[in-house]
Design a protein around this motif. Structure first.
Motif, PDB file in Angstrom:
ATOM      1  N   THR A  54      18.932 -11.796  27.075  1.00 49.17           N
ATOM      2  CA  THR A  54      17.914 -12.812  26.802  1.00 49.17           C
ATOM      3  C   THR A  54      16.728 -12.698  27.755  1.00 49.17           C
ATOM      4  N   ALA A  58      12.950 -12.257  26.413  1.00 44.26           N
ATOM      5  CA  ALA A  58      11.918 -13.228  26.789  1.00 44.26           C
ATOM      6  C   ALA A  58      10.737 -12.527  27.457  1.00 44.26           C
ATOM      7  N   ARG A  71      15.079 -20.069  26.939  1.00 43.05           N
ATOM      8  CA  ARG A  71      16.233 -19.732  26.106  1.00 43.05           C
ATOM      9  C   ARG A  71      16.158 -20.437  24.749  1.00 43.05           C
ATOM     10  N   ARG A  72      15.741 -21.702  24.751  1.00 44.26           N
ATOM     11  CA  ARG A  72      15.660 -22.432  23.492  1.00 44.26           C
ATOM     12  C   ARG A  72      14.536 -21.867  22.621  1.00 44.26           C
ATOM     13  N   SER A  75      15.770 -18.691  21.095  1.00 40.53           N
ATOM     14  CA  SER A  75      16.725 -18.985  20.026  1.00 40.53           C
ATOM     15  C   SER A  75      16.011 -19.376  18.740  1.00 40.53           C
TER      16      SER A  75
END
Length: 282
Positions: A54, A58, A71-72, A75
């Motif tokens: 991740t 990112a 992270r959100r 996602s």
């Protein structure tokens, strides 16, 4: 049962990165609705079947300017990408995401597999396999041209470009060895225009010109690249280029047959080249 479903889904998705990104799902082209989804798919397709973390994803998307929470936000992009693809080929793991497809679903890996087969085959089959490998490129020598991530392109594109040039030079060597020369001159002129400081291309251009009865043009090519190297890098021509020039100038047999510049092993021809050291300043 789950493994069979994964294999079926993998066979239904194809990703092309050797040119503008192209996605085909179940035989139909897929248009990714947003550039960020294209970045994620490209990053995952460059490592099919492997987890891409991740943090790396990112960074490819936002560089150092990460949203909060990153992270959100990541996602959300992945969820929308899954919706675009219409299939469950992107799997979440504890540390990142995986594109659950076999390597042959990505043109980068088909290209590399054909190169390995060419090296192993040798002989007439080698040239045929090199032609098939180079045909994987929809934009010759230009991978990932429309991927909107400087970090991702910088990390992967240079090696792919070098692989394309090494395969192209090997193909040219095989054709020269088979007596083809005049037909190669337009291609070599185009290549030297695109990569004017790549001396190995100029060596081949000089040999092709000489073998076509165009010695004066071959010597002009050497003078031109010598001036380019002096003006842009402040260096003299390298050993291989000087050897090719000498052979053409003196009508040495090496210019009519394989020159020292072209007598390289197939393994060396496909190995990524180290950065050249600075040579003597003129």
């Amino acid at each position: 049962m789950a493994a069979g479903r994964a294999a079926a889904l993998g066979g239904a998705l194809e990703v092309g990165l050797l040119g503008p990104v192209r996605v085909v799902a179940y035989g139909r082209p897929v248009t990714l609705a947003a550039p960020r989804r294209q970045v994620i798919l490209t990053a995952l397709a460059l490592a099919p079947g492997q987890t891409v973390g991740t943090a790396a994803l990112a960074r490819y998307l936002w560089g150092e300017d990460l949203p909060s929470p990153a992270r959100r936000a990541l996602s959300t992009v992945v969820t929308r990408l899954r919706h675009d693809l219409g299939m469950d080929v992107i799997r979440g793991t504890a540390g990142g995401y995986t594109l659950a497809v076999p390597p042959e679903a990505v043109d980068v890996y088909r290209f590399r597999a054909l190169l390995r087969a060419a090296r192993a085959a040798g002989g007439p089959a080698e040239l045929s396999l090199l032609d098939r490998a180079l045909a994987c490129w929809r934009a010759p020598g230009e991978p990932l041209p429309d991927v909107g991530s400087d970090a991702l392109v910088a990390e992967h594109a240079p090696a792919l470009v070098e692989e394309w040039y090494a395969a192209t030079e090997r193909r040219i060597d095989l054709l020269l060895a088979n007596g083809v020369h005049t037909e190669l001159v337009p291609q070599l002129r185009d290549l030297t225009a695109r990569q004017p400081l790549r001396e190995s291309l100029w060596c081949r251009l000089m040999v092709a010109l000489y073998r076509g009865g165009r010695q004066a043009e071959a010597l002009d090519a050497f003078r031109h690249v010598r001036e380019l190297l002096a003006d842009q890098l402040g260096v003299l021509p390298g050993r291989e280029l000087v050897a090719a020039h000498r052979a053409v100038l003196r009508h040495e047999p090496a210019a009519a047959g394989p020159t020292p510049a072209l007598r390289r092993t197939h393994r060396a021809a496909h190995r990524p080249r180290p950065r050249p050291r600075a040579r003597t300043r003129p």
